[in-house]
Motif scaffolding. Structure first.
Motif, PDB file in Angstrom:
ATOM      1  N   THR A  53       0.850  -1.189   0.000  1.00 37.77           N
ATOM      2  CA  THR A  53       0.000   0.000   0.000  1.00 37.77           C
ATOM      3  C   THR A  53       0.886   1.239   0.000  1.00 37.77           C
ATOM      4  O   THR A  53       1.809   1.345   0.795  1.00 37.77           O
ATOM      5  CB  THR A  53      -0.917   0.028   1.243  1.00 37.77           C
ATOM      6  N   ARG A  54       0.593   2.157  -0.925  1.00 35.49           N
ATOM      7  CA  ARG A  54       1.403   3.376  -1.049  1.00 35.49           C
ATOM      8  C   ARG A  54       0.543   4.576  -0.676  1.00 35.49           C
ATOM      9  O   ARG A  54      -0.593   4.691  -1.117  1.00 35.49           O
ATOM     10  CB  ARG A  54       1.932   3.508  -2.470  1.00 35.49           C
ATOM     11  N   ARG A  55       1.116   5.450   0.138  1.00 39.17           N
ATOM     12  CA  ARG A  55       0.434   6.680   0.534  1.00 39.17           C
ATOM     13  C   ARG A  55       1.288   7.870   0.122  1.00 39.17           C
ATOM     14  O   ARG A  55       2.487   7.870   0.350  1.00 39.17           O
ATOM     15  CB  ARG A  55       0.237   6.711   2.053  1.00 39.17           C
ATOM     16  N   ARG A  56       0.641   8.863  -0.441  1.00 37.01           N
ATOM     17  CA  ARG A  56       1.317  10.137  -0.689  1.00 37.01           C
ATOM     18  C   ARG A  56       1.020  11.044   0.487  1.00 37.01           C
ATOM     19  O   ARG A  56      -0.069  11.009   1.049  1.00 37.01           O
ATOM     20  CB  ARG A  56       0.820  10.765  -1.982  1.00 37.01           C
ATOM     21  N   LEU A  57       2.017  11.853   0.835  1.00 39.40           N
ATOM     22  CA  LEU A  57       1.835  12.726   1.997  1.00 39.40           C
ATOM     23  C   LEU A  57       2.393  14.107   1.733  1.00 39.40           C
ATOM     24  O   LEU A  57       3.225  14.305   0.844  1.00 39.40           O
ATOM     25  CB  LEU A  57       2.490  12.120   3.245  1.00 39.40           C
ATOM     26  N   VAL A  58       1.917  15.048   2.537  1.00 35.26           N
ATOM     27  CA  VAL A  58       2.434  16.412   2.562  1.00 35.26           C
ATOM     28  C   VAL A  58       2.563  16.808   4.033  1.00 35.26           C
ATOM     29  O   VAL A  58       1.606  16.676   4.798  1.00 35.26           O
ATOM     30  CB  VAL A  58       1.512  17.406   1.823  1.00 35.26           C
ATOM     31  N   VAL A  59       3.750  17.271   4.411  1.00 34.05           N
ATOM     32  CA  VAL A  59       4.006  17.674   5.795  1.00 34.05           C
ATOM     33  C   VAL A  59       3.306  19.008   6.056  1.00 34.05           C
ATOM     34  O   VAL A  59       3.459  19.960   5.299  1.00 34.05           O
ATOM     35  CB  VAL A  59       5.527  17.794   6.061  1.00 34.05           C
ATOM     36  N   ASP A  60       2.535  19.048   7.139  1.00 33.41           N
ATOM     37  CA  ASP A  60       1.813  20.261   7.530  1.00 33.41           C
ATOM     38  C   ASP A  60       2.631  21.134   8.463  1.00 33.41           C
ATOM     39  O   ASP A  60       2.776  22.329   8.249  1.00 33.41           O
ATOM     40  CB  ASP A  60       0.506  19.909   8.261  1.00 33.41           C
ATOM     41  N   GLU A  61       3.138  20.512   9.540  1.00 27.70           N
ATOM     42  CA  GLU A  61       3.768  21.295  10.601  1.00 27.70           C
ATOM     43  C   GLU A  61       4.929  20.512  11.210  1.00 27.70           C
ATOM     44  O   GLU A  61       4.865  19.290  11.357  1.00 27.70           O
ATOM     45  CB  GLU A  61       2.742  21.597  11.702  1.00 27.70           C
ATOM     46  N   VAL A  62       5.967  21.247  11.559  1.00 23.83           N
ATOM     47  CA  VAL A  62       7.104  20.664  12.270  1.00 23.83           C
ATOM     48  C   VAL A  62       7.462  21.609  13.407  1.00 23.83           C
ATOM     49  O   VAL A  62       7.740  22.778  13.175  1.00 23.83           O
ATOM     50  CB  VAL A  62       8.330  20.487  11.342  1.00 23.83           C
ATOM     51  N   VAL A  63       7.409  21.093  14.616  1.00 20.35           N
ATOM     52  CA  VAL A  63       7.912  21.811  15.786  1.00 20.35           C
ATOM     53  C   VAL A  63       9.081  20.960  16.256  1.00 20.35           C
ATOM     54  O   VAL A  63       8.884  19.920  16.908  1.00 20.35           O
ATOM     55  CB  VAL A  63       6.843  21.976  16.887  1.00 20.35           C
ATOM     56  N   GLU A  64      10.267  21.357  15.862  1.00 22.53           N
ATOM     57  CA  GLU A  64      11.491  20.574  16.084  1.00 22.53           C
ATOM     58  C   GLU A  64      11.553  19.994  17.493  1.00 22.53           C
ATOM     59  O   GLU A  64      11.449  20.719  18.478  1.00 22.53           O
ATOM     60  CB  GLU A  64      12.708  21.467  15.833  1.00 22.53           C
ATOM     61  N   GLY A  65      11.688  18.693  17.554  1.00 18.30           N
ATOM     62  CA  GLY A  65      11.824  18.014  18.827  1.00 18.30           C
ATOM     63  C   GLY A  65      10.518  17.744  19.565  1.00 18.30           C
ATOM     64  O   GLY A  65      10.523  17.112  20.619  1.00 18.30           O
ATOM     65  N   HIS A  66       9.382  18.203  19.009  1.00 19.79           N
ATOM     66  CA  HIS A  66       8.122  18.062  19.744  1.00 19.79           C
ATOM     67  C   HIS A  66       6.943  17.550  18.928  1.00 19.79           C
ATOM     68  O   HIS A  66       6.154  16.757  19.429  1.00 19.79           O
ATOM     69  CB  HIS A  66       7.727  19.391  20.386  1.00 19.79           C
ATOM     70  N   ARG A  67       6.769  18.025  17.680  1.00 19.01           N
ATOM     71  CA  ARG A  67       5.570  17.639  16.939  1.00 19.01           C
ATOM     72  C   ARG A  67       5.836  17.632  15.436  1.00 19.01           C
ATOM     73  O   ARG A  67       6.520  18.492  14.905  1.00 19.01           O
ATOM     74  CB  ARG A  67       4.410  18.577  17.255  1.00 19.01           C
ATOM     75  N   LEU A  68       5.225  16.635  14.793  1.00 21.44           N
ATOM     76  CA  LEU A  68       5.294  16.486  13.343  1.00 21.44           C
ATOM     77  C   LEU A  68       3.904  16.097  12.872  1.00 21.44           C
ATOM     78  O   LEU A  68       3.309  15.154  13.406  1.00 21.44           O
ATOM     79  CB  LEU A  68       6.311  15.403  12.974  1.00 21.44           C
ATOM     80  N   THR A  69       3.350  16.838  11.905  1.00 24.40           N
ATOM     81  CA  THR A  69       2.047  16.482  11.358  1.00 24.40           C
ATOM     82  C   THR A  69       2.121  16.447   9.840  1.00 24.40           C
ATOM     83  O   THR A  69       2.878  17.193   9.225  1.00 24.40           O
ATOM     84  CB  THR A  69       0.930  17.460  11.779  1.00 24.40           C
ATOM     85  N   TRP A  70       1.337  15.531   9.281  1.00 22.64           N
ATOM     86  CA  TRP A  70       1.219  15.454   7.830  1.00 22.64           C
ATOM     87  C   TRP A  70      -0.168  14.960   7.466  1.00 22.64           C
ATOM     88  O   TRP A  70      -0.877  14.394   8.290  1.00 22.64           O
ATOM     89  CB  TRP A  70       2.295  14.573   7.208  1.00 22.64           C
ATOM     90  N   GLN A  71      -0.527  15.190   6.213  1.00 24.42           N
ATOM     91  CA  GLN A  71      -1.732  14.610   5.639  1.00 24.42           C
ATOM     92  C   GLN A  71      -1.288  13.576   4.634  1.00 24.42           C
ATOM     93  O   GLN A  71      -0.293  13.762   3.933  1.00 24.42           O
ATOM     94  CB  GLN A  71      -2.572  15.681   4.945  1.00 24.42           C
ATOM     95  N   TRP A  72      -2.047  12.470   4.582  1.00 26.55           N
ATOM     96  CA  TRP A  72      -1.731  11.451   3.592  1.00 26.55           C
ATOM     97  C   TRP A  72      -2.990  10.766   3.113  1.00 26.55           C
ATOM     98  O   TRP A  72      -4.038  10.851   3.741  1.00 26.55           O
ATOM     99  CB  TRP A  72      -0.697  10.478   4.086  1.00 26.55           C
ATOM    100  N   ALA A  73      -2.859  10.120   1.956  1.00 30.77           N
ATOM    101  CA  ALA A  73      -3.968   9.360   1.370  1.00 30.77           C
ATOM    102  C   ALA A  73      -3.369   8.222   0.565  1.00 30.77           C
ATOM    103  O   ALA A  73      -2.250   8.319   0.048  1.00 30.77           O
ATOM    104  CB  ALA A  73      -4.820  10.253   0.483  1.00 30.77           C
ATOM    105  N   ILE A  74      -4.134   7.144   0.445  1.00 30.77           N
ATOM    106  CA  ILE A  74      -3.683   5.977  -0.313  1.00 30.77           C
ATOM    107  C   ILE A  74      -3.668   6.313  -1.788  1.00 30.77           C
ATOM    108  O   ILE A  74      -4.589   6.943  -2.318  1.00 30.77           O
ATOM    109  CB  ILE A  74      -4.585   4.766  -0.021  1.00 30.77           C
ATOM    110  N   GLU A  75      -2.610   5.871  -2.441  1.00 26.80           N
ATOM    111  CA  GLU A  75      -2.411   6.126  -3.866  1.00 26.80           C
ATOM    112  C   GLU A  75      -2.636   4.828  -4.643  1.00 26.80           C
ATOM    113  O   GLU A  75      -2.158   3.765  -4.250  1.00 26.80           O
ATOM    114  CB  GLU A  75      -0.978   6.618  -4.091  1.00 26.80           C
ATOM    115  N   GLY A  76      -3.368   4.938  -5.732  1.00 30.21           N
ATOM    116  CA  GLY A  76      -3.580   3.808  -6.627  1.00 30.21           C
ATOM    117  C   GLY A  76      -2.996   4.105  -7.992  1.00 30.21           C
ATOM    118  O   GLY A  76      -2.302   5.114  -8.185  1.00 30.21           O
ATOM    119  N   ASP A  77      -3.290   3.245  -8.956  1.00 24.34           N
ATOM    120  CA  ASP A  77      -2.770   3.435 -10.311  1.00 24.34           C
ATOM    121  C   ASP A  77      -3.304   4.701 -10.966  1.00 24.34           C
ATOM    122  O   ASP A  77      -2.661   5.289 -11.822  1.00 24.34           O
ATOM    123  CB  ASP A  77      -3.119   2.228 -11.188  1.00 24.34           C
TER     124      ASP A  77
END
Length: 140
Positions: A53-77
């Protein structure tokens, strides 16, 4: 419930836990079989699970050392085939190391049941791999 939440306490300080979570050569050891993730807001990437299963993602937010958020969805053909969700990974100091909390939220109300059915076991598995990586590194 519109989110899946899992936690693990790693026997490491915040810096060590953050490094393990974000270092490119460690990501494939816990997040998926193949991982392209740069912890920088706006960065695009992908995760391929062990089942293909392959997911594409885009990073939303990075708080160095504390928080990482991204959005992702499953990718098909033919592009994205699964509903999008947001993943938030938060690190907090704990008495015996660093608590890593993962929350995955469906971004579409209709996808909540699907998220509940699949994401809980997947995150439990990923965090088990993360914990194993740290224990192996400590033993070497």
């Amino acid at each position: 419930m519109d989110a899946v939440e899992r936690q693990v306490t790693l026997p490491a300080d915040l810096e060590g836990a953050w490094d393990l979570l974000t270092r490119p050569d460690e990501l494939a050891g816990w997040l998926g079989a193949e991982v392209d993730l740069e912890p920088r807001p706006g960065a695009a990437g992908a995760v391929t699970d062990h089942d293909g299963t392959r997911r594409r993602l885009v990073v939303d937010e990075v708080v160095e050392g504390h928080r990482l958020t991204w959005q992702w969805a499953i990718e098909g053909d033919d592009g994205l085939v699964g509903p999008a969700s947001q993943v938030e990974i938060t690190l907090t100091p704990a008495e015996d190391g660093t608590r890593v909390t993962v929350v995955e939220r469906a971004l579409e109300p209709a996808a909540r049941a699907e998220l509940q059915a699949s994401a809980g076991a997947a995150w439990s598995h990923r965090l088990l791999h993360l914990e194993s990586l740290l224990l192996i590194a400590a033993a070497v």
